[in-house]
Design a protein around this motif. Structure first.
Motif, PDB file in Angstrom:
ATOM      1  N   THR A  22       0.830  -1.206   0.000  1.00  0.00           N
ATOM      2  CA  THR A  22       0.000   0.000   0.000  1.00  0.00           C
ATOM      3  C   THR A  22       0.862   1.253   0.000  1.00  0.00           C
ATOM      4  O   THR A  22       0.559   2.238  -0.680  1.00  0.00           O
ATOM      5  CB  THR A  22      -0.920   0.000   1.232  1.00  0.00           C
ATOM      6  N   GLU A  82      -5.898   6.529   1.004  1.00  0.00           N
ATOM      7  CA  GLU A  82      -7.245   6.531   0.439  1.00  0.00           C
ATOM      8  C   GLU A  82      -7.373   7.595  -0.647  1.00  0.00           C
ATOM      9  O   GLU A  82      -7.949   7.360  -1.708  1.00  0.00           O
ATOM     10  CB  GLU A  82      -8.269   6.775   1.543  1.00  0.00           C
ATOM     11  N   ALA A  98     -16.728   0.818  -6.166  1.00  0.00           N
ATOM     12  CA  ALA A  98     -15.693   0.485  -5.181  1.00  0.00           C
ATOM     13  C   ALA A  98     -15.822   1.348  -3.938  1.00  0.00           C
ATOM     14  O   ALA A  98     -15.601   0.880  -2.818  1.00  0.00           O
ATOM     15  CB  ALA A  98     -14.314   0.655  -5.801  1.00  0.00           C
ATOM     16  N   VAL A  99     -16.199   2.615  -4.124  1.00  0.00           N
ATOM     17  CA  VAL A  99     -16.417   3.493  -2.976  1.00  0.00           C
ATOM     18  C   VAL A  99     -17.620   3.029  -2.174  1.00  0.00           C
ATOM     19  O   VAL A  99     -17.594   3.000  -0.937  1.00  0.00           O
ATOM     20  CB  VAL A  99     -16.606   4.947  -3.443  1.00  0.00           C
ATOM     21  N   ASP A 101     -18.774   0.064  -1.854  1.00  0.00           N
ATOM     22  CA  ASP A 101     -18.471  -1.171  -1.128  1.00  0.00           C
ATOM     23  C   ASP A 101     -17.860  -0.895   0.238  1.00  0.00           C
ATOM     24  O   ASP A 101     -17.936  -1.736   1.139  1.00  0.00           O
ATOM     25  CB  ASP A 101     -17.523  -2.053  -1.943  1.00  0.00           C
ATOM     26  N   ASN A 102     -17.249   0.271   0.404  1.00  0.00           N
ATOM     27  CA  ASN A 102     -16.582   0.610   1.658  1.00  0.00           C
ATOM     28  C   ASN A 102     -17.269   1.757   2.396  1.00  0.00           C
ATOM     29  O   ASN A 102     -16.643   2.425   3.230  1.00  0.00           O
ATOM     30  CB  ASN A 102     -15.122   1.001   1.385  1.00  0.00           C
ATOM     31  N   ILE A 103     -18.535   1.969   2.122  1.00  0.00           N
ATOM     32  CA  ILE A 103     -19.214   3.107   2.727  1.00  0.00           C
ATOM     33  C   ILE A 103     -19.534   2.872   4.193  1.00  0.00           C
ATOM     34  O   ILE A 103     -19.682   3.798   4.968  1.00  0.00           O
ATOM     35  CB  ILE A 103     -20.500   3.447   1.939  1.00  0.00           C
ATOM     36  N   GLY A 104     -19.654   1.624   4.610  1.00  0.00           N
ATOM     37  CA  GLY A 104     -19.887   1.334   6.020  1.00  0.00           C
ATOM     38  C   GLY A 104     -21.265   0.772   6.282  1.00  0.00           C
ATOM     39  O   GLY A 104     -22.054   0.504   5.370  1.00  0.00           O
ATOM     40  N   ARG A 105     -21.558   0.584   7.551  1.00  0.00           N
ATOM     41  CA  ARG A 105     -22.823  -0.017   7.951  1.00  0.00           C
ATOM     42  C   ARG A 105     -23.997   0.919   7.695  1.00  0.00           C
ATOM     43  O   ARG A 105     -23.833   2.119   7.606  1.00  0.00           O
ATOM     44  CB  ARG A 105     -22.783  -0.391   9.437  1.00  0.00           C
ATOM     45  N   THR A 109     -26.016  -1.482  -0.866  1.00  0.00           N
ATOM     46  CA  THR A 109     -25.608  -0.978  -2.176  1.00  0.00           C
ATOM     47  C   THR A 109     -25.853  -2.024  -3.254  1.00  0.00           C
ATOM     48  O   THR A 109     -25.664  -3.225  -3.031  1.00  0.00           O
ATOM     49  CB  THR A 109     -24.123  -0.592  -2.168  1.00  0.00           C
ATOM     50  N   LYS A 177     -13.459  11.217  -4.582  1.00  0.00           N
ATOM     51  CA  LYS A 177     -12.926  11.202  -3.224  1.00  0.00           C
ATOM     52  C   LYS A 177     -13.878  11.830  -2.212  1.00  0.00           C
ATOM     53  O   LYS A 177     -13.710  11.620  -0.998  1.00  0.00           O
ATOM     54  CB  LYS A 177     -11.579  11.916  -3.179  1.00  0.00           C
ATOM     55  N   ARG A 180     -18.241   9.518  -0.672  1.00  0.00           N
ATOM     56  CA  ARG A 180     -18.624   8.898   0.603  1.00  0.00           C
ATOM     57  C   ARG A 180     -19.006   9.961   1.631  1.00  0.00           C
ATOM     58  O   ARG A 180     -20.006   9.819   2.346  1.00  0.00           O
ATOM     59  CB  ARG A 180     -17.470   8.035   1.126  1.00  0.00           C
TER      60      ARG A 180
END
Length: 233
Positions: A22, A82, A98-99, A101-105, A109, A177, A180
């Motif tokens: 990373t 990020e 992809a964003v 998928d990582n947005i949270g609880r 989606t 960016k 979210r």
């Protein structure tokens, strides 16, 4: 115990390798990442150590400064990594998915609920803010896809707010960016049961559309549909 030790020893190198990978990827888009992280760590540790000498407890404040410096470095590294990932994904098809998928609880989606031959696509997210439609691609074509999706949902959902975003860098669009953050700042107007009911109705609508019989080929020209049943001879 031996199994646990083996699992831990194999997990740690994997994590370190992932962090190193990373960092390398982030450094390509952000060459100053190393200097920034180092400066944050030194300043944080130095500030706490200086306070420790001032109040007469350099050891305690030095240990605390080391821990806080490590935490601050990890936070800054995560944010810049990020940001670098978003800058590399900007403009690529499916980047918004992809964003999401990582947005949270709290969000459900569904990628690519609408698409055309030019690979313009519409994604959908459902949460306490209502329904969010995210369009990617040519703005003019995406607007048509978004309008069609809103019209389709209006048949079964009349009391749920719908928010529309188009991902891009032009005026009136949302940079990838910031997507979210913009979604998380939307006002929450639905309760948990209402979100569940909305998802169930959208899922039922999708099942209904997917199960509709479609003609296998074009209808021959001049052919007329029968108006009634078969007539007896």
């Amino acid at each position: 115990m031996a199994r646990k030790d083996n699992a831990a020893s194999t997990a740690n190198p994997g994590r370190l390798k992932q962090i190193a990978l990373t960092y390398k990827m982030t450094r390509k888009a952000d060459p100053k990442i190393g200097l920034v992280i180092g400066a944050v760590g030194i300043v944080t540790f130095g500030a706490l150590l200086g306070i420790g000498f001032w109040i007469g407890h350099p050891v305690y404040l030095g240990i605390l400064g080391f821990l806080l410096a490590f935490l601050a470095m990890a936070i800054i590294f995560g944010r810049r990594a990020e940001r670098a990932a978003f800058s590399q994904m900007e403009g690529q098809p499916g980047a918004a998915a992809a964003v999401l998928d990582n947005i949270g609880r709290g969000w459900t989606t569904t990628p690519a609920v609408g698409m055309n031959r030019s690979q313009d696509v519409v994604h959908r997210a459902v949460g306490k803010a209502g329904i969010v439609l995210i369009g990617e691609g040519n703005p003019n074509r995406v607007k048509g896809l978004l309008a069609a999706e809103k019209k389709k949902m209006a048949r079964i959902l009349t009391d749920v707010p719908v928010h529309v975003f188009i991902v891009g860098t032009d005026e009136g669009q949302v940079p990838l960016k910031k997507l979210r953050t913009r979604m998380l700042k939307l006002p929450r107007t639905l309760t948990g049961p209402q979100v569940t009911a909305t998802n169930d109705r959208l899922r039922a609508m999708g099942d209904l559309l997917s199960n509709m019989p479609l003609p296998k080929g074009p209808m021959p020209k001049g052919m007329k549909m029968p108006r009634g049943g078969p007539q007896g001879r």
